[in-house]
Design a protein around this motif. Structure first.
Motif, PDB file in Angstrom:
ATOM      1  N   ALA A  77      32.183  49.588  34.399  1.00 34.02           N
ATOM      2  CA  ALA A  77      32.553  48.088  33.847  1.00 34.02           C
ATOM      3  C   ALA A  77      31.248  47.615  35.376  1.00 34.02           C
ATOM      4  O   ALA A  77      30.665  46.688  34.504  1.00 34.02           O
ATOM      5  CB  ALA A  77      33.873  47.829  35.069  1.00 34.02           C
ATOM      6  N   SER A  80      28.026  47.611  33.557  1.00 39.03           N
ATOM      7  CA  SER A  80      27.735  46.324  32.530  1.00 39.03           C
ATOM      8  C   SER A  80      27.572  44.550  32.843  1.00 39.03           C
ATOM      9  O   SER A  80      26.489  44.270  32.247  1.00 39.03           O
ATOM     10  CB  SER A  80      28.800  46.867  31.658  1.00 39.03           C
ATOM     11  OG  SER A  80      29.793  46.045  31.549  1.00 39.03           O
ATOM     12  N   THR A 255      31.801  30.369  33.674  1.00 40.59           N
ATOM     13  CA  THR A 255      32.879  30.296  33.815  1.00 40.59           C
ATOM     14  C   THR A 255      33.132  28.764  32.532  1.00 40.59           C
ATOM     15  O   THR A 255      34.068  28.765  32.529  1.00 40.59           O
ATOM     16  CB  THR A 255      33.584  29.704  35.151  1.00 40.59           C
ATOM     17  OG1 THR A 255      32.931  28.097  35.820  1.00 40.59           O
ATOM     18  CG2 THR A 255      33.530  30.432  35.815  1.00 40.59           C
ATOM     19  N   SER A 260      33.816  34.346  28.511  1.00 40.69           N
ATOM     20  CA  SER A 260      34.315  34.820  29.613  1.00 40.69           C
ATOM     21  C   SER A 260      33.629  35.711  30.505  1.00 40.69           C
ATOM     22  O   SER A 260      34.314  36.948  31.561  1.00 40.69           O
ATOM     23  CB  SER A 260      35.967  34.802  29.885  1.00 40.69           C
ATOM     24  OG  SER A 260      35.710  32.889  29.619  1.00 40.69           O
ATOM     25  N   SER A 261      32.660  36.634  29.782  1.00 39.76           N
ATOM     26  CA  SER A 261      32.282  38.408  29.786  1.00 39.76           C
ATOM     27  C   SER A 261      31.679  38.427  31.233  1.00 39.76           C
ATOM     28  O   SER A 261      31.185  36.781  31.932  1.00 39.76           O
ATOM     29  CB  SER A 261      31.201  38.610  29.307  1.00 39.76           C
ATOM     30  OG  SER A 261      31.448  38.328  28.228  1.00 39.76           O
ATOM     31  N   PRO A 262      31.904  38.491  32.712  1.00 40.60           N
ATOM     32  CA  PRO A 262      31.913  38.768  34.210  1.00 40.60           C
ATOM     33  C   PRO A 262      30.473  38.534  34.007  1.00 40.60           C
ATOM     34  O   PRO A 262      29.281  39.695  33.648  1.00 40.60           O
ATOM     35  CB  PRO A 262      32.431  39.494  34.837  1.00 40.60           C
ATOM     36  CG  PRO A 262      32.833  40.443  33.908  1.00 40.60           C
ATOM     37  CD  PRO A 262      33.187  40.097  32.699  1.00 40.60           C
ATOM     38  N   ALA A 267      31.802  38.403  39.537  1.00 42.07           N
ATOM     39  CA  ALA A 267      32.467  39.872  39.967  1.00 42.07           C
ATOM     40  C   ALA A 267      32.945  40.182  41.405  1.00 42.07           C
ATOM     41  O   ALA A 267      33.146  40.342  42.156  1.00 42.07           O
ATOM     42  CB  ALA A 267      31.724  41.041  39.202  1.00 42.07           C
ATOM     43  N   SER A 270      35.199  37.225  42.550  1.00 37.44           N
ATOM     44  CA  SER A 270      36.951  38.134  42.715  1.00 37.44           C
ATOM     45  C   SER A 270      37.304  39.328  43.317  1.00 37.44           C
ATOM     46  O   SER A 270      38.440  39.032  43.968  1.00 37.44           O
ATOM     47  CB  SER A 270      37.182  38.720  40.793  1.00 37.44           C
ATOM     48  OG  SER A 270      36.634  37.756  39.545  1.00 37.44           O
ATOM     49  N   TYR A 271      36.493  39.897  43.188  1.00 31.67           N
ATOM     50  CA  TYR A 271      36.783  40.901  44.920  1.00 31.67           C
ATOM     51  C   TYR A 271      36.654  40.465  46.060  1.00 31.67           C
ATOM     52  O   TYR A 271      37.968  41.353  46.008  1.00 31.67           O
ATOM     53  CB  TYR A 271      35.161  41.474  44.581  1.00 31.67           C
ATOM     54  CG  TYR A 271      34.707  42.734  43.569  1.00 31.67           C
ATOM     55  CD1 TYR A 271      36.130  43.231  42.068  1.00 31.67           C
ATOM     56  CD2 TYR A 271      33.372  43.906  42.503  1.00 31.67           C
ATOM     57  CE1 TYR A 271      35.611  43.836  41.267  1.00 31.67           C
ATOM     58  CE2 TYR A 271      33.404  44.135  41.487  1.00 31.67           C
ATOM     59  CZ  TYR A 271      34.723  44.530  41.119  1.00 31.67           C
ATOM     60  OH  TYR A 271      34.800  44.927  39.488  1.00 31.67           O
ATOM     61  N   GLY A 273      37.452  37.271  46.895  1.00 34.34           N
ATOM     62  CA  GLY A 273      37.950  35.989  47.073  1.00 34.34           C
ATOM     63  C   GLY A 273      40.051  35.971  46.329  1.00 34.34           C
ATOM     64  O   GLY A 273      40.785  36.010  46.461  1.00 34.34           O
ATOM     65  N   VAL A 274      39.730  36.738  44.953  1.00 33.35           N
ATOM     66  CA  VAL A 274      40.789  37.209  44.430  1.00 33.35           C
ATOM     67  C   VAL A 274      41.640  38.832  45.416  1.00 33.35           C
ATOM     68  O   VAL A 274      42.929  38.434  45.578  1.00 33.35           O
ATOM     69  CB  VAL A 274      40.643  37.464  43.210  1.00 33.35           C
ATOM     70  CG1 VAL A 274      42.090  37.853  42.712  1.00 33.35           C
ATOM     71  CG2 VAL A 274      40.047  35.889  42.530  1.00 33.35           C
ATOM     72  N   ALA A 275      40.802  39.622  45.536  1.00 31.91           N
ATOM     73  CA  ALA A 275      41.619  40.782  45.831  1.00 31.91           C
ATOM     74  C   ALA A 275      41.543  41.766  46.988  1.00 31.91           C
ATOM     75  O   ALA A 275      41.757  41.849  47.157  1.00 31.91           O
ATOM     76  CB  ALA A 275      40.852  42.209  44.931  1.00 31.91           C
ATOM     77  N   LEU A 280      34.043  45.840  49.033  1.00 26.54           N
ATOM     78  CA  LEU A 280      32.911  46.071  47.015  1.00 26.54           C
ATOM     79  C   LEU A 280      33.279  45.399  47.243  1.00 26.54           C
ATOM     80  O   LEU A 280      30.949  44.834  46.482  1.00 26.54           O
ATOM     81  CB  LEU A 280      34.299  46.406  46.141  1.00 26.54           C
ATOM     82  CG  LEU A 280      34.128  46.961  44.472  1.00 26.54           C
ATOM     83  CD1 LEU A 280      32.530  47.854  44.210  1.00 26.54           C
ATOM     84  CD2 LEU A 280      35.024  47.383  43.995  1.00 26.54           C
TER      85      LEU A 280
ATOM     86  N   VAL B 383      43.099  43.319  40.116  1.00 25.70           N
ATOM     87  CA  VAL B 383      41.349  42.804  39.918  1.00 25.70           C
ATOM     88  C   VAL B 383      40.270  43.441  39.144  1.00 25.70           C
ATOM     89  O   VAL B 383      40.203  43.463  38.390  1.00 25.70           O
ATOM     90  CB  VAL B 383      41.146  42.630  41.494  1.00 25.70           C
ATOM     91  CG1 VAL B 383      40.288  41.619  41.369  1.00 25.70           C
ATOM     92  CG2 VAL B 383      42.506  41.871  41.816  1.00 25.70           C
ATOM     93  N   LEU B 387      39.039  42.428  35.512  1.00 20.26           N
ATOM     94  CA  LEU B 387      37.555  42.245  35.186  1.00 20.26           C
ATOM     95  C   LEU B 387      37.119  42.813  34.064  1.00 20.26           C
ATOM     96  O   LEU B 387      36.267  42.553  33.150  1.00 20.26           O
ATOM     97  CB  LEU B 387      37.076  42.440  36.352  1.00 20.26           C
ATOM     98  CG  LEU B 387      35.371  41.431  37.183  1.00 20.26           C
ATOM     99  CD1 LEU B 387      35.780  39.745  36.417  1.00 20.26           C
ATOM    100  CD2 LEU B 387      34.838  41.528  38.064  1.00 20.26           C
TER     101      LEU B 387
END
Lengths: 308, 393
Positions: A77, A80, A255, A260-262, A267, A270-271, A273-275, A280, B383, B387
């Motif tokens: 993932a 890609s 965005t 919306s494909s990252p 990525a 997200s890793y 700020g969100v998770a 990572l 997450v 993604l």
């Protein structure tokens, strides 16, 4: 001849003149401290972070050195995501060269002084407005009910637009929700950064070279291929550094436009700020750094830094 | 008049304080409110504490400052993790508007203190359904006052669906033909935050009871994989995942989006513009969020903090905020007679749907403390995997 008391300023000047190393240190000290300390230091701390890992139970960062995070990075993932981003950056760069070269060539060789000023302005003016405003306007221009599809409809070419949007991989429900639309917006946004270096490089090609080539019997196409293009390559390479790296790092356009494909920037966001998975995110941040490193080495071979 | 109100409030506070005078607990919550300290520092979501700078009609700070003499200082946070980090890392904050995923972590870590509801005259006006909600009440002790809550609704285009709202989330999860005869492919949207995995779990809970999904935030490996399967199917239908509310509003207007998981916020704005958009909560129920104003264990301005806790439950504040944020007030009285919110505001924002909402909380490896470690899939995997799903993997 010697005066016993020299003014202080003169003494300092003399001291500096005699000690070139001190002069250099004073001149470069602060910028160097900035580059090495602040810039290099943050990259180093990023690198260290990437060898920590996220503790799955508490969700906090476990500060013992491990390679687990790097192993997590090389999943299908994530790769890609990287491939998608690099592919987009490469195609945007190529398209920018194709569009920018003729324009830059005209500006450098044929345009009158006045026309040239107008063209340079035309290239630069979009940069004066906010990047966000331009991206959001493109969203409206490309939307299903937007002016582009209206225009196709008026020309009776809606079928053509639908056929283009039906293409697998790059199509989608509308231009603004497709890779194709995303690509158009990227090219639009970064094009000025390609036009100006190429124009600068072409300006430096002496007219006499082209005339000599013609005198020696080369046809215009041959002159372009053997004289103008090789001499413009440093400019093209310099411009491509801008378009490639800017596309590689962008995380706003994906965005707003597209499906919306990252991309790499999203990525990482997200890793981190969100998770809260800082290790990572740090490891992923090294992918664009590595790609740009390789790219710069290649660009240097092409002489890009002579045109900056 | 203003002075009158504050006098009455002060009187009420004194009475309340007297009423609770007999339960002396050493080291427990404050027993009476003293003189204000002149300031209160609040960690809040953006847009949660408005002083009229963004839009002069939305101001619930100026009057509080005038009445109490407590200057309000706001530190905005973008994520729950950031809120937790700010609160645990410093003693300079008094209050935090914590969502369900942060609140229990703050209580467990001893970062926030029990509040004495007797010192909060408006406590009795709080919605019964929220007074002892599990995300701020532990062992019968209240660790804050409910602030606002809301649901993640299914927004749909009435030109496509006519007068009958979609009965199931399946219109955005499964390939299907919509009532206007065309397929839903490329005409639906979903939220791009990883917490959306829970929406798939809510849908699966009634679609495939054999999976045994209970709480959509506590999924074992099989349930989690089934949810990811639903989301992968959805990827083939979704044109764009929404992230920014205003981009989604634009997509409803210009991209012909027929249905999407959404917030009442977008629906309100679209309806105000006359767009043919309505919202519903389908048969399966929905996910949602509920925020609590909590007080730091070492709050430097406890008296002003208590004054803010009471003020935050003022019907006018609650109603204005609900209108601003598209959320539901924690005080039912706020639903009536608020010009900004309108007569139907609370209903539109989901007041009736409380029981059908699975309120947001962070998935943890030990199923929020109800099982052994490893029984549930933790959030950081949500997450990464979500993604990957959006990336088409």
């Amino acid at each position: 001849m010697t005066t016993p008391e020299k003014p202080t300023i003169q003494r300092i000047a003399t001291a500096l003149y005699r000690r070139p190393r001190l002069r250099l240190a004073l001149l470069l000290g602060v910028p160097l401290l900035w580059m090495v300390g602040v810039y290099g230091g943050s990259i180093a701390s990023l690198l260290v972070q990437s060898f920590f890992k996220l503790d799955s139970f508490s969700g906090t960062v476990d500060r013992s050195l491990t390679l687990d995070t790097w192993r997590d990075l090389f999943t299908g993932a994530n790769m890609s995501v990287a491939a998608r981003t690099i592919g987009m950056a490469a195609s945007v760069t190529i398209a920018s060269v194709v569009i920018a070269f003729p324009l830059a060539y005209y500006m450098a060789r044929y345009a009158s002084r006045r026309t040239k000023a107008v063209l340079v302005m035309a290239v630069l003016v979009p940069l004066w407005s906010s990047y966000l405003v331009r991206v959001y306007s493109w969203k409206l221009i490309l939307s299903a009910d937007g002016i582009v599809s209206w225009f196709f409809g008026r020309l009776g070419l809606s079928g053509l637009l639908d056929a283009i949007l039906g293409l697998p991989g790059i199509g989608g429900p509308s231009l603004s929700v497709s890779f194709l639309g995303q690509f158009l917006v990227f090219v639009y946004i970064w094009l000025p950064y390609m036009v100006l270096p190429i124009q600068a490089a072409l300006e430096r090609v002496p007219r006499s070279f082209l005339e000599a080539s013609a005198d020696l019997g080369a046809r215009p196409a041959t002159t372009f291929r053997k004289v103008a293009w090789p001499l413009a390559i440093p400019g093209v390479a310099a411009g491509s550094i801008f378009t490639f790296s800017l596309t590689l790092g962008d995380y706003i356009i994906p965005t707003v436009i597209g499906d919306s494909s990252p991309f790499i920037g999203l990525a990482i966001y997200s890793y981190q700020g969100v998770a809260g998975n800082l290790p990572l995110a740090a490891a992923f941040a090294f992918v664009p750094i590595a790609v740009m490193g390789l790219y710069l080495v290649g660009a240097k071979r092409l002489g890009a830094f002579e045109a900056l | 008049m203003r002075r009158m109100v504050s006098l009455l409030a002060a009187l009420a506070l004194v009475l309340a304080a007297c009423g609770s005078g007999d339960e002396a607990v050493a080291g427990g919550p404050l027993q009476e409110i003293g003189e204000g300290e002149g300031a209160v520092v609040i960690v809040a979501w953006a847009g949660y504490i408005e002083n009229g700078e963004t839009d002069s009609a939305y101001d619930w700070v100026t009057q509080f400052e005038a009445d109490t003499g407590c200057a309000v200082e706001v530190k905005t946070a973008g994520t729950s993790d950031e809120m937790v980090a700010l609160m645990t890392g410093s003693d300079e904050f008094d209050l935090v508007t914590a969502s369900g995923d942060a609140s229990l972590r703050l209580i467990a870590g001893g970062t926030v203190q029990e509040v004495n509801t007797d010192l909060i005259p408006s406590w009795s006006t709080v919605d019964d359904r929220l007074q002892s909600a599990p995300w701020h009440t532990v062992d019968g002790k209240h660790y804050g006052t409910p602030y606002q809550w809301g649901a993640n609704v299914l927004a749909y285009n009435t030109d496509v669906f006519g007068n009958s709202p979609p009965a199931s989330w399946s219109v955005i999860f499964e390939p299907t033909d919509l009532p206007d005869g065309a397929t839903n492919e490329g005409r639906v949207q979903a939220y791009d935050g990883p917490i959306y995995v829970a929406d798939a779990a809510v849908y699966l809970k009634s679609l495939r009871p054999e999976l045994g999904i209970g709480d959509p935030y506590q999924l074992n490996e099989d349930q989690y994989q089934a949810a990811l399967g639903v989301l992968r199917t959805q990827r083939t239908l979704v044109g764009r995942y929404w992230h920014d509310a205003f981009i989604q509003i634009d997509d409803f207007t210009n991209e012909g989006v027929a249905a999407s998981a959404s917030w009442p916020f977008q629906v309100n704005i679209l309806q105000a513009d006359g767009a043919p958009i309505a919202s519903t909560i389908p048969a399966e129920g929905a996910t949602g969020w509920a925020d609590t104003t909590m007080m730091h264990a070492n709050a430097p301005h406890p008296n002003c903090a208590y004054k803010w806790l009471d003020w935050s439950l003022n019907p006018k504040v609650q109603g204005d905020l609900a209108a601003w944020f598209g959320s539901v007030p924690s005080v039912p009285a706020a639903c009536e007679g608020n010009d900004l919110l309108g007569a139907e505001g609370c209903t539109t924002n989901g007041f009736e749907n409380f029981d059908r909402i699975s309120f947001w909380k962070t998935p943890t490896e030990d199923c929020n403390g109800t099982a052994a470690a490893g029984a549930c899939v933790p959030y950081y995997r949500w997450v990464t995997d979500y993604l990957a799903v959006i990336g088409g993997r």
